[in-house]
Structures are given as structure tokens and as C-alpha cells.
Design a protein around this motif. Structure first.
Motif, PDB file in Angstrom:
ATOM      1  N   ASP A 166       8.329   4.744   8.441  1.00  0.00           N
ATOM      2  CA  ASP A 166       8.758   6.108   8.138  1.00  0.00           C
ATOM      3  C   ASP A 166       8.411   6.470   6.700  1.00  0.00           C
ATOM      4  N   ASN A 167       8.323   7.761   6.446  1.00  0.00           N
ATOM      5  CA  ASN A 167       8.011   8.224   5.085  1.00  0.00           C
ATOM      6  C   ASN A 167       9.157   7.906   4.134  1.00  0.00           C
ATOM      7  N   LEU A 168       8.846   7.871   2.820  1.00  0.00           N
ATOM      8  CA  LEU A 168       9.839   7.457   1.824  1.00  0.00           C
ATOM      9  C   LEU A 168      10.997   8.431   1.719  1.00  0.00           C
ATOM     10  N   ASN A 169      10.716   9.710   1.933  1.00  0.00           N
ATOM     11  CA  ASN A 169      11.734  10.755   1.761  1.00  0.00           C
ATOM     12  C   ASN A 169      12.343  10.695   0.357  1.00  0.00           C
ATOM     13  N   ASP A 170      11.464  10.505  -0.631  1.00  0.00           N
ATOM     14  CA  ASP A 170      11.867  10.401  -2.035  1.00  0.00           C
ATOM     15  C   ASP A 170      11.188  11.551  -2.795  1.00  0.00           C
ATOM     16  N   GLN A 171      11.990  12.486  -3.308  1.00  0.00           N
ATOM     17  CA  GLN A 171      11.433  13.663  -3.951  1.00  0.00           C
ATOM     18  C   GLN A 171      10.636  13.341  -5.208  1.00  0.00           C
ATOM     19  N   SER A 172      10.897  12.201  -5.821  1.00  0.00           N
ATOM     20  CA  SER A 172      10.156  11.835  -7.027  1.00  0.00           C
ATOM     21  C   SER A 172       8.730  11.386  -6.721  1.00  0.00           C
ATOM     22  N   LYS A 173       8.455  11.084  -5.444  1.00  0.00           N
ATOM     23  CA  LYS A 173       7.137  10.559  -5.088  1.00  0.00           C
ATOM     24  C   LYS A 173       6.398  11.432  -4.074  1.00  0.00           C
ATOM     25  N   GLU A 174       7.120  12.275  -3.344  1.00  0.00           N
ATOM     26  CA  GLU A 174       6.460  13.139  -2.377  1.00  0.00           C
ATOM     27  C   GLU A 174       7.058  14.537  -2.451  1.00  0.00           C
ATOM     28  N   ASN A 175       6.239  15.506  -2.078  1.00  0.00           N
ATOM     29  CA  ASN A 175       6.646  16.906  -2.134  1.00  0.00           C
ATOM     30  C   ASN A 175       6.351  17.522  -0.773  1.00  0.00           C
ATOM     31  N   LEU A 176       7.348  17.504   0.122  1.00  0.00           N
ATOM     32  CA  LEU A 176       7.134  17.951   1.496  1.00  0.00           C
ATOM     33  C   LEU A 176       6.802  19.428   1.561  1.00  0.00           C
ATOM     34  N   SER A 177       7.359  20.224   0.657  1.00  0.00           N
ATOM     35  CA  SER A 177       7.111  21.662   0.714  1.00  0.00           C
ATOM     36  C   SER A 177       5.648  22.001   0.441  1.00  0.00           C
ATOM     37  N   SER A 178       4.936  21.145  -0.303  1.00  0.00           N
ATOM     38  CA  SER A 178       3.503  21.371  -0.560  1.00  0.00           C
ATOM     39  C   SER A 178       2.636  20.480   0.317  1.00  0.00           C
ATOM     40  N   GLY A 179       3.219  19.892   1.378  1.00  0.00           N
ATOM     41  CA  GLY A 179       2.441  19.139   2.349  1.00  0.00           C
ATOM     42  C   GLY A 179       2.254  17.680   2.036  1.00  0.00           C
ATOM     43  N   GLU A 180       2.905  17.146   0.979  1.00  0.00           N
ATOM     44  CA  GLU A 180       2.708  15.755   0.589  1.00  0.00           C
ATOM     45  C   GLU A 180       3.743  14.855   1.258  1.00  0.00           C
ATOM     46  N   VAL A 181       3.276  13.769   1.875  1.00  0.00           N
ATOM     47  CA  VAL A 181       4.149  12.785   2.491  1.00  0.00           C
ATOM     48  C   VAL A 181       3.632  11.400   2.113  1.00  0.00           C
ATOM     49  N   VAL A 182       4.551  10.471   1.805  1.00  0.00           N
ATOM     50  CA  VAL A 182       4.176   9.153   1.283  1.00  0.00           C
ATOM     51  C   VAL A 182       4.769   8.073   2.180  1.00  0.00           C
ATOM     52  N   PHE A 183       3.941   7.058   2.485  1.00  0.00           N
ATOM     53  CA  PHE A 183       4.377   5.889   3.252  1.00  0.00           C
ATOM     54  C   PHE A 183       4.146   4.643   2.410  1.00  0.00           C
ATOM     55  N   ASN A 184       5.107   3.730   2.425  1.00  0.00           N
ATOM     56  CA  ASN A 184       4.979   2.449   1.735  1.00  0.00           C
ATOM     57  C   ASN A 184       4.750   1.366   2.783  1.00  0.00           C
TER      58      ASN A 184
ATOM     59  N   ASN B 277       0.842  -1.190   0.000  1.00  0.00           N
ATOM     60  CA  ASN B 277       0.000   0.000   0.000  1.00  0.00           C
ATOM     61  C   ASN B 277       0.882   1.246   0.000  1.00  0.00           C
ATOM     62  N   TYR B 278       0.691   2.073  -1.011  1.00  0.00           N
ATOM     63  CA  TYR B 278       1.361   3.368  -1.032  1.00  0.00           C
ATOM     64  C   TYR B 278       0.337   4.417  -0.596  1.00  0.00           C
ATOM     65  N   LEU B 279       0.559   5.001   0.581  1.00  0.00           N
ATOM     66  CA  LEU B 279      -0.374   5.961   1.159  1.00  0.00           C
ATOM     67  C   LEU B 279       0.215   7.359   1.028  1.00  0.00           C
ATOM     68  N   LYS B 280      -0.505   8.226   0.325  1.00  0.00           N
ATOM     69  CA  LYS B 280      -0.062   9.609   0.170  1.00  0.00           C
ATOM     70  C   LYS B 280      -1.027  10.514   0.934  1.00  0.00           C
ATOM     71  N   PHE B 281      -0.474  11.321   1.839  1.00  0.00           N
ATOM     72  CA  PHE B 281      -1.272  12.258   2.620  1.00  0.00           C
ATOM     73  C   PHE B 281      -0.798  13.671   2.306  1.00  0.00           C
ATOM     74  N   LYS B 282      -1.758  14.549   2.135  1.00  0.00           N
ATOM     75  CA  LYS B 282      -1.438  15.958   1.912  1.00  0.00           C
ATOM     76  C   LYS B 282      -2.003  16.768   3.065  1.00  0.00           C
ATOM     77  N   PHE B 283      -1.107  17.436   3.799  1.00  0.00           N
ATOM     78  CA  PHE B 283      -1.489  18.196   4.975  1.00  0.00           C
ATOM     79  C   PHE B 283      -1.908  19.613   4.577  1.00  0.00           C
ATOM     80  N   TYR B 284      -2.961  20.087   5.238  1.00  0.00           N
ATOM     81  CA  TYR B 284      -3.432  21.465   5.060  1.00  0.00           C
ATOM     82  C   TYR B 284      -3.540  22.136   6.421  1.00  0.00           C
TER      83      TYR B 284
END
Length: 663
Positions: free
Chosen positions: A516-534, A476-483
């Protein structure tokens, strides 16, 4: 279905003769009028004026040939009409026959007018067995009759670099059908053909397969026929005569046009047909007849879009085909108004052209397509909430190189072969596998919101504790975007802090599962609130076995401090309804809050407007005091009632009667 044949009469008029099929059941039962014309010893037929909608070949638009190369106009409004006046014309009514009709269309070039002549006479004639001419139509076309006869074509005909945008239609008896009936009937004397070809003793009939004569006469002079009965009649003198023939049958009868939507995709197939197939055999036969023959095919497609009740021309395509006559041509139109078009129609004109002499065989076809949205400017796309991404997988394949001489050594020699690492070649094989994300929008505040993404679709932002999402027993690849909210506006929360690790925590019977989050810039964008967990499948199975559905997202500092950012609950794939209910509840809460905020804003605006009015009134009053010469009136007090002694509120009043008169 009528078969069209084109012949050229003048530089401004082309005739399209549409022959009805043999045995057609499309018939009329209208009366016909037969004239015996002794001026030229010929027969002529037309219909009474009541048949205008059926044939358009009626007496009121008909001319009859008379001596002196003239035509007399059979004006129905004249009393007596010209037929009754002229003793060389004999009228007979023909009734009781079911007659099949051919359509004859006279096409006129764009800009045509009557500057060079007074009128035209458009004729269709056939030859009887006794060599007498039978005029099937003799239409008078001038400025008086053009409003009745002329029709403007919304789909003009393009031939030889000319546009023909207006025409006159005339319906005449189908010579092929009435001849067939005459030749096959056991009693030919009872047929329509016999009725319109009378002789002194019997009937004549028509010459079988004799070409049909179509003609156009230009009349430059209008004359008046004076009579001794007080009535004048119009006559027109012929200045130029143009004539052509139309064959009743020829070798090109089996040539046609085909246009249909393809069954293999969203495009159109079209081609000229010969005997129901491709025309390569026909072109081969024609070119072998004369070494100088050079037959090609000219295609013309015109696309119309139906907007409401009108057809709007969208595009036109024309090209020559010089090879590949055994294949269908492919065409994909692009509509300008695909979203509003009710239907799309494609008019197809195909010409078999001999470049040696310009001879052409023309066929027409058309195609109507309802709901043509798939032919719009953009192809229909399936929007995914999270677009699939590709994961790079690298497999190393070790391949050992052997010297060929070692393959031929006798095993009995017991020679030991040592393989050096230098002979090892590493081959990399790269494959790309699509990854699908489960995306959720979450808020660190205590309210749910509705936002619009780039595709203008509303998405839900879940407040703390309200998110429900699906965990499958696979990866499961879970992508969350924080607002978060800034000045009452919902904006992405910047998570770009290099010293922080974000962690997904699931509670299970055996303890907490932490990822922990992937910390992979190709899949998540922390500056826009996106964090991805595998979540690997092994962890997914462990989580799904737990009765505790709680889920947390935490931030972990460099010193190991772990703080809660968000909490929600997960669900099994069979519990999708819970996810839908959570979305609906969040939407309802967001809409209710938006409505409340809108009402509060409306009240605040009204208060601001009232406050502004009060402030404006105060300023105005202050300004009035400073106006020179303006005297403000002081308020006056009410005058109290007193007696004659000047006492206020006396108990009684005594009046003086001394000056009163005597009674």
C-alpha cells in the motif's frame, strides 16, 4: 619581465618607468641617430621615423634643446630639416647593435588638455662618466602630435584618488643592460654604450647605478625661427620645468605582487611578496627603522569580462591591510555576464604605503581566467530528478542510574539491590538519513505525452502499459505521478480521496506481492497526483526472482473493491537499456502525436479563415441589395438568328437583290 617604478612629476602626470631585467633577450636591431648638441654640450639619441612601431622615439616627434630655454622641433617634413640647418648640431648614425629597451609610460589624468600651455616636452636623461648629459628621449607632445602619441587606457590607473586614463609610451635603451655590457665586455669600445658616448679621443660610458632623470617641461609660447633659406622652423619656450629621478636599483627590488586561482577552491589568492614570500618581515624591518613609521598595504582589484572582443569592467575592490601580513588575501569575483564571457581578467595593483609621509611602493600583476562560468551569480548545481529527502530515525537508549553508595558495598554482605523504573532515563538520539526516490510520470489515458516541469526540462508521461522502471535488491521508494487529459490538456490527476488506498501489485512465482502507499503527506502529494510506495528489500528480492515482470497500481475502496488504474513492467538494474528504449519510444510517440495535432490545428485554422471570408462576402452581397438607387442589371439572353420571314433556324436563306447595283 619589466619591473615598474612610479614617480610623480606634476598634479596631472605620473611616470611609470619599466626596467627590463638584466640579460633580457628582448632586443631590437634598429638604427639610432646620435646628435652632438653644442648649444648645451650634450648628446641626444633617437630613432629614424621607420622605427615608430618599435620605439615611438623617432625624429618626427622629437625636440632638441637650444639657447634661450627653448626647444626646436625636428619636423621630418621640413626640407632641409632643422638638424641640417643648425650648425651646432652634428648627426651620426649608429648601426649594428642589439639593444635592450626600457619602457617609459607617462600617465595623464582624466580630462587632461592643453588649455594652460602650448606643448609639453617629455624627457629621459642619463649622465655619462665625463658628467655630460645624454638625452635618451625628448618627445614633443602637443595638439599636432597627440593623435600619434596618446593612447587611451581601457583599464585606468587609480592613484591618490585620481584616475589616469591615457598615456604615452616611449622605449629607450635600457641603462642597466647597456652599462652591464660595457662594464663586463673585454672590449668595451665595441659596445653600444661606447658608441653613444663619444669623446674627442675615445668614449665615456655611463655612471653605474646613477639615478635616471625623467622630466616634463611646459611650454606656453610657440615661436618661429626665421632663416635666410626661405624655410621657417617651430620653437617652443619653456615656462615650467618638473623633474624626478628613478633609481636603477633599491631595497624594494624584491617586492612584487602575486595573484592566482587557489588550488583549494573556486576563489583567488593575492598578496604582496617580498623575496618570493609574504611581506611581514619587510614591514617589520621598515617600522623598526623609525618609531613613527606606520607601513600598511593597499590592495586594488579590478575585474574585467571579455564579451566578444571587448573587455567590460565588471567590478572593483580596494581596501587597506593593517594586519595578518603572513597570510594570503582571498577574493571571489561575481561576474555579471558569466554565461557569455569568453575570459575574465583581474588587474591587481598593490601599494606599500607609509602613513607617516605618504611614501608608496607600487607593484602590478594580472590574472586571466578562461571559461569563467563558475564565477557567475549562481553556483553550478547538480539537478536531481528527485531531491533527496530525510528520514527521521529515533533510537531509544535505556540508561540505568545507580546510587554511588551501592558501588562500595562488600559483595560478601549479599545485599540485593532493586532497580526501580523511576531511575530509568530515556535518551533519544535523532539522525537524518537521505532517501532517493525513483520517480515516474504515468497517464490513465491511452497516449504518452511530453510535459515541462518547473526547471523547463521535458519529461515523459507514459501511457498505460508502456512504463519500464528499475527495481534494485534493496529498499525502493517508488514515486508515481498520475496525469489525465482535460480539454486536450495534460493535467495532474487528483487522488485526494480519503476513502481510497492505492496499492502496488507485483506478480511472483509464489503469488502477488501487494504494498500500500505510504499515505505520508511529507513524502507524497495526492492532490497533485503523487503517490509513493516503499518496497522493502525482502520484497524486492522476491520480486527480482520472478520471471513475470508485470506491475499494477490499483485503487482499493472501503468495501474492498480493487480496480486497476495503471499497469507496466519492472526491470533489473542490469536492464537499464530497456528503460532507455521505453523512454525513447514514448518520446517518439508523443512527438508524432503533437505533430499530427499541430497539422490538424493548422488545417482547422485555415478552414475557419475561409469560412469567415465566405460569411463576410455573403453579408456584403445582402447589404448591396438594400442600397437606394442601385439598379442591378438583368442578364440578357442570346439573340437567335432568323430569316426575313421571321423563322428561326431556317433551312436556307434567300436574299433580296432588288436594290443591288448593276454590274
Amino acid at each position: 619581465m619589466r619591473e615598474s617604478r612610479f614617480v610623480n612629476l606634476t598634479n596631472y602626470c605620473i611616470v611609470e618607468y619599466m626596467l627590463e631585467d638584466l640579460g633580457s633577450l628582448d632586443v631590437i636591431n634598429d638604427d639610432f641617430i646620435l646628435l652632438q648638441n653644442d648649444h648645451i654640450d650634450a648628446h641626444q639619441i633617437f630613432n629614424p621615423d621607420g622605427s615608430f612601431t618599435s620605439t615611438r622615439n623617432i625624429q618626427d616627434v622629437t625636440a632638441v634643446p637650444i639657447e634661450g630655454s627653448r626647444y626646436a622641433y625636428l619636423d621630418s617634413e621640413k626640407v632641409p630639416n632643422y638638424i641640417d640647418y643648425d650648425d651646432k648640431l652634428t648627426e651620426t648614425t649608429i648601426s649594428g647593435f642589439n639593444v635592450t629597451l626600457d619602457k617609459v609610460r607617462f600617465h595623464f589624468v582624466a580630462g587632461f588638455n592643453f588649455d594652460d600651455f602650448r606643448s609639453l616636452v617629455l624627457s629621459v636623461r642619463n649622465i655619462e662618466n665625463d658628467s655630460k648629459t645624454n638625452i635618451f628621449a625628448n618627445i614633443l607632445f602637443n595638439q599636432d602630435t597627440q593623435s600619434t602619441l596618446l593612447t587611451f587606457n581601457p583599464r585606468p590607473l587609480y592613484i591618490a584618488n585620481s584616475m589616469y586614463d591615457r598615456y604615452i609610451d616611449v622605449y629607450v635603451p635600457s641603462i642597466k643592460n647597456i652599462n652591464e655590457e660595457f662594464n663586463t665586455s673585454p672590449t668595451p669600445g665595441t659596445t653600444f654604450s661606447a658608441a653613444i658616448t663619444p669623446t674627442d679621443t675615445s668614449y665615456s660610458g655611463f655612471v653605474t647605478n646613477k639615478p635616471i632623470i625623467v622630466s616634463l617641461d611646459e611650454c606656453d609660447t610657440e615661436e618661429t625661427i626665421d632663416t635666410n633659406i626661405g624655410v621657417t622652423y617651430q620653437a617652443f619656450k619653456i615656462s615650467e620645468h618638473y623633474e624626478a629621478v628613478v633609481s636603477q636599483s633599491n631595497e624594494f627590488d624584491s617586492v612584487g605582487a602575486y595573484i592566482q586561482e587557489s588550488t583549494e577552491g573556486d576563489f583567488i589568492e593575492f598578496f604582496m611578496t617580498f623575496n618570493g614570500g609574504f611581506p611581514e618581515e619587510l614591514i617589520s624591518i621598515l617600522n623598526r627603522r623609525n618609531p613613527l613609521n606606520d607601513y600598511i598595504i593597499a590592495h586594488e582589484l579590478t575585474v574585467f569580462e571579455q564579451i566578444g572582443s571587448s573587455f567590460v569592467k565588471s567590478s572593483r575592490l580596494a581596501f587597506f591591510q593593517e594586519e595578518d601580513f603572513d597570510e594570503a588575501n582571498l577574493f571571489r569575483p561575481v561576474l555579471k555576464n558569466a554565461n557569455t564571457a569568453v575570459t575574465m581578467s583581474v588587474d591587481y595593483i598593490v601599494r606599500l604605503v607609509n602613513r607617516l609621509n605618504g611614501e608608496q611602493i607600487i607593484r602590478e600583476a594580472s590574472l586571466i581566467i578562461p571559461s569563467p562560468k563558475k564565477y557567475g551569480k549562481k553556483l553550478l548545481k547538480l539537478e536531481l530528478q528527485d531531491k533527496p529527502q530525510s528520514q527521521k530515525i529515533v533510537n531509544k537508549i535505556y540508561k540505568k542510574n545507580f546510587e554511588s553508595t551501592e558501588l562500595f558495598i562488600d559483595p560478601a554482605q549479599n545485599v540485593t539491590s532493586t532497580i526501580s523504573d523511576q531511575n530509568t532515563v530515556v535518551v533519544k538520539s535523532v539522525e537524518y538519513v537521505p532517501i532517493f526516490f525513483t520517480k515516474s510520470n504515468i497517464s490513465v489515458s491511452t497516449n504518452s505525452y511530453l510535459i515541462k516541469e518547473n526547471n523547463d526540462q521535458e519529461e515523459v508521461v507514459f501511457e498505460k502499459g508502456k512504463l519500464r522502471f528499475i527495481i534494485s535488491p534493496f529498499d525502493n521508494y517508488l514515486k508515481f505521478k498520475f496525469y489525465t487529459t482535460v480539454n486536450n490538456k495534460v493535467v495532474p490527476l487528483d487522488l485526494n480521496n480519503n476513502s481510497v488506498v492505492y496499492r502496488a501489485v507485483f506478480e511472483t512465482a509464489s503469488g502477488k506481492v501487494k504494498i500500500d502507499n505510504l499515505n505520508d503527506q511529507s513524502k507524497e502529494n495526492l492532490s497533485s497526483g503523487e503517490v509513493v510506495f516503499n518496497i522493502p528489500s525482502s520484497s524486492s528480492e522476491e520480486i527480482l526472482q520472478s520471471d513475470n515482470r508485470n506491475f499494477y497500481i490499483t485503487s482499493v475502496g472501503q468495501d474492498g473493491t480493487e480496480t486497476l488504474m495503471y499497469n507496466g513492467e519492472w526491470r533489473k538494474p542490469s536492464e537499464q537499456a530497456d528503460v532507455e528504449d521505453a523512454i525513447a519510444a514514448a518520446k517518439e510517440a508523443a512527438n508524432a502525436r503533437n505533430n499530427t495535432e499541430s497539422k490538424i490545428t493548422e488545417i482547422e485554422e485555415k478552414l475557419k479563415a475561409q469560412t469567415a471570408k465566405i460569411q463576410a462576402s455573403t453579408v456584403l452581397l445582402n447589404n448591396l441589395k438594400n442600397i437606394p438607387g442601385l439598379v442591378t442589371k438583368k442578364p440578357t439572353k442570346a439573340i437567335s438568328t432568323v430569316n426575313r420571314f421571321g423563322m428561326k433556324s431556317p433551312s436556307k436563306i434567300r436574299s433580296n437583290r432588288g436594290n443591288a447595283g448593276n454590274r
